[in-house]
Motif scaffolding. Structure first.
Motif, PDB file in Angstrom:
ATOM      1  N   LEU A 179     -15.369  18.146  26.850  1.00  0.00           N
ATOM      2  CA  LEU A 179     -15.379  16.905  26.858  1.00  0.00           C
ATOM      3  C   LEU A 179     -14.808  16.198  25.282  1.00  0.00           C
ATOM      4  CD1 LEU A 179     -18.577  16.373  29.022  1.00  0.00           C
ATOM      5  CD2 LEU A 179     -16.143  15.260  29.619  1.00  0.00           C
ATOM      6  N   LEU A 180     -15.631  16.555  24.097  1.00  0.00           N
ATOM      7  CA  LEU A 180     -15.271  16.054  23.161  1.00  0.00           C
ATOM      8  C   LEU A 180     -13.931  16.635  22.389  1.00  0.00           C
ATOM      9  CD1 LEU A 180     -17.567  15.315  20.017  1.00  0.00           C
ATOM     10  CD2 LEU A 180     -15.333  16.237  19.619  1.00  0.00           C
ATOM     11  N   ASN A 181     -13.788  17.721  22.400  1.00  0.00           N
ATOM     12  CA  ASN A 181     -12.782  18.380  21.802  1.00  0.00           C
ATOM     13  C   ASN A 181     -11.503  18.169  22.773  1.00  0.00           C
ATOM     14  OD1 ASN A 181     -15.000  20.613  20.426  1.00  0.00           O
ATOM     15  ND2 ASN A 181     -13.720  19.579  19.129  1.00  0.00           N
ATOM     16  N   GLY A 182     -11.302  18.364  24.046  1.00  0.00           N
ATOM     17  CA  GLY A 182     -10.548  17.946  24.794  1.00  0.00           C
ATOM     18  C   GLY A 182      -9.970  16.829  24.828  1.00  0.00           C
ATOM     19  N   ALA A 183     -10.919  15.793  24.709  1.00  0.00           N
ATOM     20  CA  ALA A 183     -10.612  14.437  24.551  1.00  0.00           C
ATOM     21  C   ALA A 183      -9.877  13.888  23.169  1.00  0.00           C
ATOM     22  CB  ALA A 183     -11.788  13.341  24.899  1.00  0.00           C
ATOM     23  N   HIS A 184     -10.462  14.807  22.344  1.00  0.00           N
ATOM     24  CA  HIS A 184      -9.848  14.664  20.810  1.00  0.00           C
ATOM     25  C   HIS A 184      -8.361  14.984  20.823  1.00  0.00           C
ATOM     26  CE1 HIS A 184     -12.677  14.738  16.991  1.00  0.00           C
ATOM     27  NE2 HIS A 184     -12.232  13.500  17.411  1.00  0.00           N
ATOM     28  N   GLU A 217      -8.555   3.984  15.921  1.00  0.00           N
ATOM     29  CA  GLU A 217      -7.360   3.120  15.951  1.00  0.00           C
ATOM     30  C   GLU A 217      -7.038   3.330  17.349  1.00  0.00           C
ATOM     31  OE1 GLU A 217      -2.844   2.362  14.477  1.00  0.00           O
ATOM     32  OE2 GLU A 217      -3.827   3.981  13.394  1.00  0.00           O
ATOM     33  N   ALA A 218      -6.786   4.813  17.779  1.00  0.00           N
ATOM     34  CA  ALA A 218      -6.368   5.116  19.107  1.00  0.00           C
ATOM     35  C   ALA A 218      -7.207   4.528  20.073  1.00  0.00           C
ATOM     36  CB  ALA A 218      -6.269   6.476  19.176  1.00  0.00           C
ATOM     37  N   MET A 219      -8.525   4.315  19.645  1.00  0.00           N
ATOM     38  CA  MET A 219      -9.755   3.721  20.878  1.00  0.00           C
ATOM     39  C   MET A 219      -9.512   2.500  20.939  1.00  0.00           C
ATOM     40  SD  MET A 219     -11.101   6.445  22.047  1.00  0.00           S
ATOM     41  CE  MET A 219     -12.555   5.570  22.648  1.00  0.00           C
ATOM     42  N   THR A 220      -8.700   1.783  20.056  1.00  0.00           N
ATOM     43  CA  THR A 220      -8.451   0.423  20.171  1.00  0.00           C
ATOM     44  C   THR A 220      -7.381   0.183  20.924  1.00  0.00           C
ATOM     45  OG1 THR A 220      -7.291  -0.037  18.008  1.00  0.00           O
ATOM     46  CG2 THR A 220      -9.532  -0.290  17.949  1.00  0.00           C
ATOM     47  N   HIS A 221      -6.445   1.244  21.363  1.00  0.00           N
ATOM     48  CA  HIS A 221      -5.438   0.825  22.057  1.00  0.00           C
ATOM     49  C   HIS A 221      -5.805   0.726  23.604  1.00  0.00           C
ATOM     50  CE1 HIS A 221      -1.725   2.086  24.530  1.00  0.00           C
ATOM     51  NE2 HIS A 221      -0.887   1.841  23.341  1.00  0.00           N
ATOM     52  N   ARG A 222      -5.748  -0.117  24.251  1.00  0.00           N
ATOM     53  CA  ARG A 222      -6.657  -0.366  25.576  1.00  0.00           C
ATOM     54  C   ARG A 222      -6.349   0.572  26.513  1.00  0.00           C
ATOM     55  NH1 ARG A 222      -6.945  -5.801  27.987  1.00  0.00           N
ATOM     56  NH2 ARG A 222      -6.493  -6.601  25.992  1.00  0.00           N
ATOM     57  N   ASP A 223      -4.796   0.666  26.857  1.00  0.00           N
ATOM     58  CA  ASP A 223      -4.469   1.672  27.765  1.00  0.00           C
ATOM     59  C   ASP A 223      -5.079   3.075  27.500  1.00  0.00           C
ATOM     60  OD1 ASP A 223      -3.571  -0.203  29.218  1.00  0.00           O
ATOM     61  OD2 ASP A 223      -1.285   0.065  28.756  1.00  0.00           O
ATOM     62  N   ILE A 236      -8.592   7.728  28.241  1.00  0.00           N
ATOM     63  CA  ILE A 236      -9.278   8.929  27.842  1.00  0.00           C
ATOM     64  C   ILE A 236     -10.581   8.993  28.563  1.00  0.00           C
ATOM     65  CG2 ILE A 236     -10.644   9.547  25.834  1.00  0.00           C
ATOM     66  CD1 ILE A 236      -7.594  10.481  25.523  1.00  0.00           C
ATOM     67  N   GLU A 237     -11.158   7.482  28.894  1.00  0.00           N
ATOM     68  CA  GLU A 237     -12.386   7.624  29.316  1.00  0.00           C
ATOM     69  C   GLU A 237     -12.287   8.091  30.908  1.00  0.00           C
ATOM     70  OE1 GLU A 237     -14.851   3.946  29.156  1.00  0.00           O
ATOM     71  OE2 GLU A 237     -16.239   4.793  30.357  1.00  0.00           O
ATOM     72  N   ARG A 238     -11.185   7.907  31.652  1.00  0.00           N
ATOM     73  CA  ARG A 238     -11.018   8.270  33.015  1.00  0.00           C
ATOM     74  C   ARG A 238     -10.808   9.786  33.087  1.00  0.00           C
ATOM     75  NH1 ARG A 238      -7.865   3.639  33.888  1.00  0.00           N
ATOM     76  NH2 ARG A 238      -5.884   4.856  33.322  1.00  0.00           N
ATOM     77  N   LEU A 239     -10.209  10.297  32.114  1.00  0.00           N
ATOM     78  CA  LEU A 239      -9.965  11.882  32.090  1.00  0.00           C
ATOM     79  C   LEU A 239     -10.926  12.406  31.730  1.00  0.00           C
ATOM     80  CD1 LEU A 239      -7.528  13.850  31.423  1.00  0.00           C
ATOM     81  CD2 LEU A 239      -7.922  13.665  28.916  1.00  0.00           C
ATOM     82  N   MET A 240     -12.269  11.960  31.008  1.00  0.00           N
ATOM     83  CA  MET A 240     -13.396  12.530  30.563  1.00  0.00           C
ATOM     84  C   MET A 240     -14.269  12.470  31.918  1.00  0.00           C
ATOM     85  SD  MET A 240     -14.296  11.213  26.791  1.00  0.00           S
ATOM     86  CE  MET A 240     -15.658  12.071  26.305  1.00  0.00           C
ATOM     87  N   PRO A 246      -1.973  15.232  28.604  1.00  0.00           N
ATOM     88  CA  PRO A 246      -2.264  15.688  27.189  1.00  0.00           C
ATOM     89  C   PRO A 246      -1.310  17.011  26.825  1.00  0.00           C
ATOM     90  CG  PRO A 246      -4.453  15.843  28.265  1.00  0.00           C
ATOM     91  CD  PRO A 246      -3.497  15.181  29.253  1.00  0.00           C
ATOM     92  N   ILE A 247      -1.302  17.549  27.687  1.00  0.00           N
ATOM     93  CA  ILE A 247      -0.462  18.789  27.575  1.00  0.00           C
ATOM     94  C   ILE A 247       1.161  18.455  27.496  1.00  0.00           C
ATOM     95  CG2 ILE A 247       0.391  21.188  28.717  1.00  0.00           C
ATOM     96  CD1 ILE A 247      -2.783  21.084  30.001  1.00  0.00           C
ATOM     97  N   ALA A 248       1.560  17.401  28.389  1.00  0.00           N
ATOM     98  CA  ALA A 248       2.754  17.213  28.256  1.00  0.00           C
ATOM     99  C   ALA A 248       3.099  16.506  26.906  1.00  0.00           C
ATOM    100  CB  ALA A 248       3.011  16.103  29.340  1.00  0.00           C
ATOM    101  N   ALA A 249       2.076  15.697  26.385  1.00  0.00           N
ATOM    102  CA  ALA A 249       2.162  15.074  25.144  1.00  0.00           C
ATOM    103  C   ALA A 249       2.320  16.076  24.085  1.00  0.00           C
ATOM    104  CB  ALA A 249       0.837  14.154  24.943  1.00  0.00           C
ATOM    105  N   TRP A 250       1.539  17.028  24.148  1.00  0.00           N
ATOM    106  CA  TRP A 250       1.808  18.302  23.081  1.00  0.00           C
ATOM    107  C   TRP A 250       3.083  18.503  23.280  1.00  0.00           C
ATOM    108  CZ3 TRP A 250       1.680  23.946  23.816  1.00  0.00           C
ATOM    109  CH2 TRP A 250       1.515  24.447  22.636  1.00  0.00           C
TER     110      TRP A 250
END
Ligand code: CS2
Length: 476
Positions: A295-300, A317-323, A328-332, A403-407
């Protein structure tokens, strides 16, 4: 400017906490590999509290890779300042570390490991420091392990790898007729203690079967989970510490107030009474560790790779990006939590809310680029296990693949723009980065997932979504 040291401690302002014990009376009981920020933020602070009760648990640090910490702390008599950053900031000077040894003085490392009074050998050497293969066992093909196996042919050999050093130290203890020790891994590695135990015994078995048996009989390797967000030290922190304490500190540490340390109750000998520092001893660390790593490290890691792709700089800052925050919350909640077997008494939805709250801590400047280091080592523990469990249970994996695609996009950009990539596998990742399928084919990262059609499709649709500026993929 006056430097922090034992002789200048008295000049600290009253509100800065300092060791509440006689440092001259402290005896070393712990040898710690990797006295970097993470260790000094949590274990150092915890043992500092313990020392006020029991002076037999001083820490001797061992830095295998650089002299930086040793050179910064020696003129400070091992002292450093810890800033606890939250709505209110607290400053503590920590005195738990006596000396920091480096590989320039191998005889002193051997002596510290073999000392009769050493009861704990602990480690924060990061994922790559464990030299494990994709199957979780010791990687005998790893260059550092191969070099150590060769070196061990000589009588008084000097290792280079962490596992080599452990075996060397335990071998010396056995020969000296000392008791075994507790080897305490504190890294973000699933089943860290058990993996280190198997790796250590496998190495010992290869060079000295008698020591391997002795380790199995006398030494324990508890699993442990540590959680406290610890951004790297920067010049802003150094300046702030000077302003707040009046003393110059070459390497202060910052972390959030929150700290959790859960240790499996499996000690070879005496167990330090770390309860005084809020440590939990339990029979099974795995549920705590899975909840935290996934949960924490995966979301990080998800925030890091997606956030960097969006041009963002820090976690808050990333947490202020609404989308992104909503994603991230849905993912978790929807994709990771179902694979987490919560420890008894832990309310998972509440835990997720608390983690999300910690990510928004405005007092902390936690760089996404720091979290993005060593992706090849982190993602298997943080996200790929969740993907495997989700597929086995017939749950969708589309969002988990984003997130894997983002990596993969992060690697591609590093290659295209010739950016430095901090990853022990960078030499193999960068030449493949133009073709993401080649990265998925790296079995030491993905195992057989790279050949799984459902996974490959999900990654492809994650890439397509990111390419199109969306975070939610279309179902694959
Ligand atoms: C972070 C961790 O740098 C990273 O990869 O995810 O260091 C994280 O801050 C800690 O594990 C929190 O306990």
């Amino acid at each position: 400017m006056t430097r922090l040291s034992q002789s200048t401690l008295g000049s600290l302002p009253a509100q800065v906490a300092r060791p509440q014990y006689d440092r001259a009376a402290v005896k070393p009981g712990v040898v710690h590999f990797g006295p970097g920020a993470f260790h000094r933020a949590h274990q150092g602070a915890s043992f500092d509290m313990l020392l006020a009760q029991d002076p037999r648990w001083g820490i001797t640090g061992v830095s295998l890779n650089s002299r930086g910490v040793a050179d910064a702390l020696a003129p400070q008599d091992g002292l450093y300042t810890l800033a606890l950053l939250d709505a209110q900031t607290e400053y503590r000077v920590i005195g738990a570390i006596g000396t920091v040894l480096t590989r320039d003085d191998p005889a002193a490392i051997k002596a510290a490991l073999a000392r009769a009074d050493t009861r704990i050998i602990s480690a924060t050497v990061t994922e790559k420091g464990y030299t494990l293969g994709a199957d979780g066992g010791l990687d005998f093909a790893h260059p550092a392990i191969r070099a150590d196996l060769d070196a061990s042919q000589q009588g008084d050999w000097t290792p280079g790898s962490f596992v080599g050093w452990l075996v060397r130290g335990l071998q010396a203890r056995r020969r000296a007729g000392h008791h075994g020790v507790t080897v305490l891994s504190c890294d973000n590695v699933t089943d860290n203690g058990r993996k280190l135990e198997a790796a250590t015994i496998a190495f010992a078995q290869a060079i000295d079967p008698e020591t391997a048996r002795w380790i199995a009989d006398t030494t324990t390797f508890p699993n442990a989970m540590v959680d406290s967000i610890t951004p790297a030290t920067d010049d802003a922190l150094r300046a702030r510490i000077l302003a707040e304490t009046g003393l110059e500190d070459a390497w202060p540490i910052q972390r959030e107030q929150f700290m959790q340390w859960v240790i499996e109750d499996r000690f070879a000998g005496e167990r330090p009474t770390l309860e005084i520092a809020g440590v939990t001893f339990t029979t099974d660390v795995r549920p705590f560790e899975t909840a935290k790593l996934r949960l924490l490290n995966g979301a990080h890691s998800a925030l890091a790779y997606i956030g960097l792709g969006l041009g963002l700089e820090t976690v808050a800052e990333a947490m202020t990006h609404r989308d992104l925050a909503a994603f991230i919350e849905r993912l978790m909640r929807e994709d990771i939590a179902p694979s987490v077997n919560a420890p008894p008494g832990l309310d998972l939805p509440g835990y997720i809310s608390a983690v999300l709250g910690r990510f928004t801590n405005p007092a902390i400047r936690h760089l996404l680029s720091q979290i993005a280091w060593d992706g090849s080592q982190k993602l298997p523990y943080r996200l790929l296990g969740t993907v495997r469990d989700a597929m086995a249970a017939g749950r969708p994996i589309d969002r988990l693949a984003v997130p894997i695609a983002a990596w993969l996009r992060f690697l591609e950009k590093a290659e295209r723009d010739n950016l430095p990539l901090t990853d022990p596998l960078s030499d193999r990742l960068l030449p493949r980065a133009k073709d993401w399928q080649q990265i998925l084919a790296m079995r030491d990262i993905f195992g057989d997932l790279g050949e799984n059609a459902q996974f490959v499709r999900a990654v492809a649709s994650g890439l397509a979504a990111l390419e199109a500026g969306r975070l939610e993929p279309l179902p694959a």
